[in-house]
Design an enzyme around this catalytic site. Structure first.
Site, PDB file in Angstrom:
ATOM      1  N   ARG A 133     -40.101 -18.726   5.771  1.00 38.32           N
ATOM      2  CA  ARG A 133     -39.892 -17.856   4.600  1.00 38.32           C
ATOM      3  C   ARG A 133     -39.231 -18.630   3.464  1.00 38.32           C
ATOM      4  NH1 ARG A 133     -36.721 -12.252   5.314  1.00 38.32           N
ATOM      5  NH2 ARG A 133     -34.937 -13.651   5.426  1.00 38.32           N
TER       6      ARG A 133
ATOM      7  N   LYS B 126     -36.818 -14.688  -1.636  1.00 38.52           N
ATOM      8  CA  LYS B 126     -35.386 -14.464  -1.384  1.00 38.52           C
ATOM      9  C   LYS B 126     -34.628 -15.399  -2.322  1.00 38.52           C
ATOM     10  CE  LYS B 126     -32.302 -13.771   2.557  1.00 38.52           C
ATOM     11  NZ  LYS B 126     -31.798 -12.449   2.238  1.00 38.52           N
TER      12      LYS B 126
ATOM     13  N   GLU C 206     -36.564  -0.151   0.188  1.00 36.72           N
ATOM     14  CA  GLU C 206     -35.627  -0.781   1.132  1.00 36.72           C
ATOM     15  C   GLU C 206     -34.193  -0.444   0.765  1.00 36.72           C
ATOM     16  OE1 GLU C 206     -35.907  -5.100   1.153  1.00 36.72           O
ATOM     17  OE2 GLU C 206     -36.310  -5.168  -0.979  1.00 36.72           O
TER      18      GLU C 206
HETATM   19  N1  PLP Z   1     -34.162  -6.717   2.177  1.00 33.04           N
HETATM   20  C1  PLP Z   1     -33.288  -7.406   1.433  1.00 33.04           C
HETATM   21  C2  PLP Z   1     -33.245  -7.149  -0.033  1.00 33.04           C
HETATM   22  C3  PLP Z   1     -32.434  -8.347   2.011  1.00 33.04           C
HETATM   23  O1  PLP Z   1     -31.569  -9.039   1.271  1.00 33.04           O
HETATM   24  C4  PLP Z   1     -32.505  -8.552   3.418  1.00 33.04           C
HETATM   25  C5  PLP Z   1     -31.654  -9.518   4.102  1.00 33.04           C
HETATM   26  O2  PLP Z   1     -31.050 -10.366   3.581  1.00 33.04           O
HETATM   27  C6  PLP Z   1     -33.422  -7.812   4.157  1.00 33.04           C
HETATM   28  C7  PLP Z   1     -34.243  -6.908   3.515  1.00 33.04           C
HETATM   29  C8  PLP Z   1     -33.547  -8.010   5.646  1.00 33.04           C
HETATM   30  O3  PLP Z   1     -34.210  -9.226   5.901  1.00 33.04           O
HETATM   31  P1  PLP Z   1     -33.921 -10.056   7.236  1.00 33.04           P
HETATM   32  O4  PLP Z   1     -34.208  -9.168   8.370  1.00 33.04           O
HETATM   33  O5  PLP Z   1     -34.851 -11.223   7.163  1.00 33.04           O
HETATM   34  O6  PLP Z   1     -32.491 -10.471   7.170  1.00 33.04           O
END
Ligand code: PLP
Length: 298
Positions: free
Chosen positions: A50, A149, A182
């Protein structure tokens, strides 16, 4: 604490980057949050992939191959003698001048911090969270795509702040069309009539690693999983709801905007998935230390 910066290790006091780094000046960079459980790095390869995909989308050259950087992550955890840890892996555009042009930044900088993590209290997992939907909408995918991210987290911070202001530990974000997308730093799931439902990635979400794991676990339990759009109406009328994320893991939601979700208590599928997740995370990590030479937990 030993912090990795561009191939060298520094103490916490000595770990410093340039004030001309575009990660600081413009949020121009990317990151990952990774967990280690019981001496194993959970879904390490998925986080690395990712990271490199985020880099590709923002046209950022990570100056190391994925396999090398993966080894540097493991080595950083090892040097800090941790077996349960939260790892922050950051790649900034690097130092440039005061203009925004990324071409002025000669080389991206890589930072790895491995530390312990402060968790939600266990009672929140047992009783579930009360949350609200917030006015700030999740970034449109054609603006700053939530799948990247990036170091620019102001969109999420504004949503978090709206929750803080009203005394809520987490919030639900909608996209510009009003669909549920989310949390401020978590993915969201609902359960309706035995089906597990989560918004699809194209709607404008971070494609969470924990989200993927939970979908796999649910499928292995024989549950139908659907990635489909839904609204606040569907959320309020869901039988169950929970968030997933590297920090929160899987945490039940029992109230949204003053409406009880289902019975107002964590639901059966949520509890089963939480138990399955807790088993999965401690048994499947990439080993940090040679067999049986873990530093003792302190
Ligand atoms: N959505 C957002 C905006 C996030 O910042 C995160 C985690 O940092 C997630 C979802 C969950 O992602 P992950 O399961 O890869 O930590």
């Amino acid at each position: 604490m030993q912090i990795y910066i561009d191939g060298e290790y520094y103490s916490k006091a000595e770990a410093k980057i340039s004030v001309f780094d575009h990660g600081l000046l413009y949020g121009d960079g990317i990151f990952e949050g990774i967990r280690a459980y019981n001496g194993g790095l959970f879904r390490l390869r998925e986080h690395m992939v990712r990271l490199y995909e985020s880099a590709k989308t923002i046209a950022l050259d990570i100056p190391l191959p994925l396999e090398q950087l993966e080894q540097d992550v493991i080595e950083t955890v090892r040097r800090n003698n941790l077996r349960d840890a939260y790892i922050r892996l950051i790649v900034t555009r690097g130092a440039g001048d005061l203009g925004i042009d990324p071409r002025k930044c000669a080389k991206a900088s890589i930072i790895i911090i491995a530390t312990s993590i402060s968790l939600y209290p266990e009672e929140m997992y047992e009783n579930g969270l009360s949350v609200i939907t917030v006015p700030t909408r999740r970034n449109h995918s054609e603006m700053v795509n939530p799948r990247v991210k990036s170091l620019n987290y102001l969109n999420n911070i504004l949503a978090k702040e709206e929750g803080n202001h009203l005394g809520y530990a987490e919030v639900v974000m909608l996209n510009s069309d009003g669909y549920v997308v989310e949390g401020s730093a978590d993915n969201i799931f609902i359960v309706k009539n035995g089906v597990l439902i989560t918004p699809p990635a194209f709607l404008g979400i971070l494609k969470g690693i924990t989200r993927e794991v939970v979908m796999e676990l649910a499928q292995a339990m024989g549950t139908e999983v659907r990635e489909t759009v839904f609204t606040r109406h569907d959320l309020y009328n869901a039988d169950e709801c929970f968030f997933t994320g590297t920090g929160a893991e899987l945490i039940p939601v029992v109230e949204v905007d003053g409406r009880s979700i289902g019975t107002g208590k964590p639901g059966e599928m949520t509890k089963q998935l939480l138990a399955a997740f807790r088993k999965e995370r401690t048994e499947t990590g990439v080993p940090i230390y040679p067999c049986c030479q873990y530093p003792s937990a302190s």
